[in-house]
Design a protein around this motif. Structure first.
Motif, PDB file in Angstrom:
ATOM      1  N   PHE A 209       0.822  -1.208   0.000  1.00  0.00           N
ATOM      2  CA  PHE A 209       0.000   0.000   0.000  1.00  0.00           C
ATOM      3  C   PHE A 209       0.860   1.265   0.000  1.00  0.00           C
ATOM      4  CE2 PHE A 209      -2.876  -3.129   1.917  1.00  0.00           C
ATOM      5  CZ  PHE A 209      -3.959  -2.997   1.069  1.00  0.00           C
ATOM      6  N   LEU A 210       2.029   1.176   0.621  1.00  0.00           N
ATOM      7  CA  LEU A 210       2.939   2.315   0.758  1.00  0.00           C
ATOM      8  C   LEU A 210       4.333   1.942   0.301  1.00  0.00           C
ATOM      9  CD1 LEU A 210       2.281   3.459   4.432  1.00  0.00           C
ATOM     10  CD2 LEU A 210       1.331   4.471   2.378  1.00  0.00           C
ATOM     11  N   ILE A 211       5.073   2.947  -0.129  1.00  0.00           N
ATOM     12  CA  ILE A 211       6.498   2.805  -0.381  1.00  0.00           C
ATOM     13  C   ILE A 211       7.172   3.994   0.291  1.00  0.00           C
ATOM     14  CG2 ILE A 211       8.321   2.848  -2.117  1.00  0.00           C
ATOM     15  CD1 ILE A 211       6.409   1.450  -4.005  1.00  0.00           C
ATOM     16  N   CYS A 212       8.200   3.712   1.068  1.00  0.00           N
ATOM     17  CA  CYS A 212       8.943   4.786   1.725  1.00  0.00           C
ATOM     18  C   CYS A 212       9.958   5.341   0.741  1.00  0.00           C
ATOM     19  CB  CYS A 212       9.633   4.264   2.981  1.00  0.00           C
ATOM     20  SG  CYS A 212      10.417   5.583   3.924  1.00  0.00           S
ATOM     21  N   MET A 213       9.813   6.585   0.377  1.00  0.00           N
ATOM     22  CA  MET A 213      10.714   7.214  -0.590  1.00  0.00           C
ATOM     23  C   MET A 213      11.947   7.795   0.086  1.00  0.00           C
ATOM     24  SD  MET A 213       9.072   6.552  -3.278  1.00  0.00           S
ATOM     25  CE  MET A 213       9.887   7.498  -4.539  1.00  0.00           C
ATOM     26  N   GLN A 214      11.811   8.178   1.344  1.00  0.00           N
ATOM     27  CA  GLN A 214      12.940   8.727   2.106  1.00  0.00           C
ATOM     28  C   GLN A 214      12.763   8.314   3.556  1.00  0.00           C
ATOM     29  OE1 GLN A 214      13.676  12.941   1.634  1.00  0.00           O
ATOM     30  NE2 GLN A 214      14.352  13.086   3.738  1.00  0.00           N
TER      31      GLN A 214
END
Length: 126
Positions: free
Chosen positions: A86-91
């Motif tokens: 559902f989410l991707i951590c970009m930073q």
């Protein structure tokens, strides 16, 4: 003296909302998700403004405060949402150059990012 258009007046102060689409809610990834990570997802989605995907900000501390839970519990909920797509951590969170902490930047996979189409990674979760 001209009268103002009542349609424009209503439109300006319109309430905001968070939508969960049926195609996402019907996936196994969402159906088997526990209530706490679902609530966290709604709080993250509240931060999405239509143009800031990849830079959606919600810290663990703010999430814990909004969900009335402990700081330690929220971390596993973020990981669960990432694991299911559902989410991707970009930073990742880190200390900035001036020593001030920087929060995580999140990307919602149900929306387009940087001109690319939405990836919908939660559909592939088994």
């Amino acid at each position: 003296m001209s009268k103002s258009n009542p349609y424009k007046k209503r439109k300006r102060g319109k309430d905001q909302f968070v939508a969960i689409y049926h195609f996402m809610a019907d996936t196994p990834a969402w159906r088997t998700l526990k209530p706490a990570p679902r609530a966290l997802y709604l709080e993250i989605k509240r931060q999405y403004k239509g143009y800031n995907n990849g830079r959606v900000l919600l810290s663990y501390r703010d999430a814990a405060e909004r969900l009335n839970s402990s700081y330690n519990s929220v971390g596993s909920w973020f990981k669960e949402l990432e694991k299911r797509g559902f989410l991707i951590c970009m930073q990742r969170p880190h200390l900035g150059p001036s020593g001030v902490g920087q929060t995580s930047h999140w990307r919602l996979t149900e929306y387009e990012y940087d001109g690319n189409t939405a990836t919908h990674e939660y559909r592939m979760w088994k």
